[in-house]
Design an enzyme around this catalytic site. Sequence first.
Site, PDB file in Angstrom:
ATOM      1  N   CYS A  48      58.360  20.220  49.976  1.00 40.00           N
ATOM      2  CA  CYS A  48      57.923  19.254  49.037  1.00 40.00           C
ATOM      3  C   CYS A  48      59.116  19.448  47.859  1.00 40.00           C
ATOM      4  O   CYS A  48      59.043  20.204  47.252  1.00 40.00           O
ATOM      5  CB  CYS A  48      56.453  19.447  48.874  1.00 40.00           C
ATOM      6  SG  CYS A  48      56.110  18.247  47.271  1.00 40.00           S
ATOM      7  N   CYS A  51      56.675  20.335  44.541  1.00 38.18           N
ATOM      8  CA  CYS A  51      56.373  21.731  44.353  1.00 38.18           C
ATOM      9  C   CYS A  51      56.960  22.436  43.292  1.00 38.18           C
ATOM     10  O   CYS A  51      58.217  22.442  43.197  1.00 38.18           O
ATOM     11  CB  CYS A  51      55.878  22.267  45.660  1.00 38.18           C
ATOM     12  SG  CYS A  51      54.453  21.732  46.566  1.00 38.18           S
ATOM     13  N   HIS A 110      49.920  20.932  45.509  1.00 36.71           N
ATOM     14  CA  HIS A 110      50.430  19.910  46.250  1.00 36.71           C
ATOM     15  C   HIS A 110      49.142  19.363  46.973  1.00 36.71           C
ATOM     16  O   HIS A 110      49.085  18.174  47.382  1.00 36.71           O
ATOM     17  CB  HIS A 110      51.156  20.622  47.366  1.00 36.71           C
ATOM     18  CG  HIS A 110      51.732  19.508  48.261  1.00 36.71           C
ATOM     19  ND1 HIS A 110      52.978  18.890  47.998  1.00 36.71           N
ATOM     20  CD2 HIS A 110      51.340  19.220  49.671  1.00 36.71           C
ATOM     21  CE1 HIS A 110      53.405  18.374  49.212  1.00 36.71           C
ATOM     22  NE2 HIS A 110      52.391  18.106  49.975  1.00 36.71           N
ATOM     23  N   ASN A 150      51.952   5.182  42.296  1.00 36.16           N
ATOM     24  CA  ASN A 150      51.903   4.601  43.802  1.00 36.16           C
ATOM     25  C   ASN A 150      51.109   5.670  44.587  1.00 36.16           C
ATOM     26  O   ASN A 150      51.704   7.070  44.683  1.00 36.16           O
ATOM     27  CB  ASN A 150      53.077   4.271  44.387  1.00 36.16           C
ATOM     28  CG  ASN A 150      53.918   3.155  43.936  1.00 36.16           C
ATOM     29  OD1 ASN A 150      52.904   2.081  43.226  1.00 36.16           O
ATOM     30  ND2 ASN A 150      54.914   3.210  43.793  1.00 36.16           N
ATOM     31  N   SER A 158      55.777   8.403  49.915  1.00 32.25           N
ATOM     32  CA  SER A 158      56.055   9.001  50.844  1.00 32.25           C
ATOM     33  C   SER A 158      55.623  10.660  50.883  1.00 32.25           C
ATOM     34  O   SER A 158      55.491  11.312  51.695  1.00 32.25           O
ATOM     35  CB  SER A 158      57.439   9.179  51.378  1.00 32.25           C
ATOM     36  OG  SER A 158      58.394   9.388  50.048  1.00 32.25           O
ATOM     37  N   HIS A 161      52.146  14.942  47.341  1.00 32.47           N
ATOM     38  CA  HIS A 161      51.889  15.729  45.952  1.00 32.47           C
ATOM     39  C   HIS A 161      51.637  14.706  44.848  1.00 32.47           C
ATOM     40  O   HIS A 161      52.069  13.796  44.751  1.00 32.47           O
ATOM     41  CB  HIS A 161      53.617  16.336  45.805  1.00 32.47           C
ATOM     42  CG  HIS A 161      53.180  17.324  44.565  1.00 32.47           C
ATOM     43  ND1 HIS A 161      53.304  18.811  45.017  1.00 32.47           N
ATOM     44  CD2 HIS A 161      53.135  17.291  43.155  1.00 32.47           C
ATOM     45  CE1 HIS A 161      53.151  19.422  43.849  1.00 32.47           C
ATOM     46  NE2 HIS A 161      52.884  18.445  42.906  1.00 32.47           N
ATOM     47  N   HIS A 163      51.522  12.637  41.906  1.00 29.57           N
ATOM     48  CA  HIS A 163      52.335  12.457  40.792  1.00 29.57           C
ATOM     49  C   HIS A 163      52.339  10.956  40.529  1.00 29.57           C
ATOM     50  O   HIS A 163      52.314  10.129  41.290  1.00 29.57           O
ATOM     51  CB  HIS A 163      54.050  12.954  41.485  1.00 29.57           C
ATOM     52  CG  HIS A 163      54.497  12.049  42.540  1.00 29.57           C
ATOM     53  ND1 HIS A 163      54.122  12.031  43.624  1.00 29.57           N
ATOM     54  CD2 HIS A 163      55.451  11.082  42.725  1.00 29.57           C
ATOM     55  CE1 HIS A 163      54.753  11.364  44.550  1.00 29.57           C
ATOM     56  NE2 HIS A 163      55.601  10.617  43.744  1.00 29.57           N
ATOM     57  N   GLN A 165      54.936   7.876  38.156  1.00 28.30           N
ATOM     58  CA  GLN A 165      56.436   7.404  37.607  1.00 28.30           C
ATOM     59  C   GLN A 165      56.228   6.876  36.291  1.00 28.30           C
ATOM     60  O   GLN A 165      55.359   6.165  35.831  1.00 28.30           O
ATOM     61  CB  GLN A 165      57.077   6.860  38.583  1.00 28.30           C
ATOM     62  CG  GLN A 165      57.416   7.312  39.951  1.00 28.30           C
ATOM     63  CD  GLN A 165      57.926   6.374  41.025  1.00 28.30           C
ATOM     64  OE1 GLN A 165      59.251   6.029  40.494  1.00 28.30           O
ATOM     65  NE2 GLN A 165      57.584   5.877  42.039  1.00 28.30           N
TER      66      GLN A 165
HETATM   67 ZN   LIG Z   1      53.984  19.320  46.537  1.00 28.25          ZN
END
Ligand SMILES: [Zn+2]
Length: 344
Positions: A48, A51, A110, A150, A158, A161, A163, A165
Amino acid sequence: MLSEKPHRRYNILTGEWILVSPHRTKRPWQGKEEKLPSFDQPAYHANCYLCPSNIRAGGIKNENYSSTYSFVNDFGALLLENENESFENGLLKGKVEKGICRVICFSPDHSLTLPLMKVSDITDVIRLWKKEYKELGERPEINHVQIFENKGAIMGCSNPHPHGQIWAQSSIPEEINKKSFHLKTHFDKHNRSLLIDYLEQEIKADERIVFSNDHFVVLVPFWAIWPYETMVIPRKHYQHIRQLNTDEEAAFAEAIKVVTTKYDNIFETSFPYSSGIHQRPTDGNEYSEWHFHMCFYPPLLRSATVKKFMVGYELFANPQRDITAEMAAKTLKHLPEIHFTSIE
Ligand SMILES: [Zn+2]
């Protein structure tokens, strides 16, 4: 009166209309079904790029972070180093756009998503959003800061994890211009925030409220497009998230946790969505009319595998939905605030 018949609804923030067709909710479905996302992610994934301590595709190593973490997107859609240039040839117009794209990691773990995170950890995410909004917004070449997430492969994300933006840019985007116009028209006429007046009417009607605490209300807007679309609105007339005090940050975090938990509970799946915070532009103008809010646009319609498509009539005319905002709000309101994976 509007619960049975096809009708149109007006969006007070954008000035646009949507078509609602509640009589169609019983039609059979033989269309596309999506793959189910999985909950059993490991807490750390060696491949990832988000991570802690992992090396990203661009060769940069992530910090060994223990809370939140942000960095400039290695493949951002906007760049700051551009020269100011514009292009005009007859009817064709263009302009170089300056901007910065940043990635915001919500947690080093994650396996988590916002509904699975603690309220105190979501509060840390809100604090990072505030810091980024301030630092990016204070740059002379940045006039608007868009914070968004998203979630889920169905939304084009895709990497599971947790997150989001930030895209910060020199122009003010179209959605913001539309909302600024309608917020300002109301504010100039009544000297009150459009969303304060809207909240007052929604609280009185109590048909579309999903959740509320001392500082925030979560509701399905009257003009919602997506099946389970919601808005998180501060009770106070704040132009931007930097105005939130410590108690209000925690209340905002709680509202985010509750609405995303209810989402997961609808179809007992990791519920995909795009969410974003709309707030005043950062071009230095006052924007007293602005009232910040967070929107969730989730695509799932009738099960974890059946999504709503924006095609045909939606693309050529205006958005359309079948279940009414009131039906969606009723479903969301009565779902537990405890995540289904933690109920024995
Ligand atoms: Zn991750």
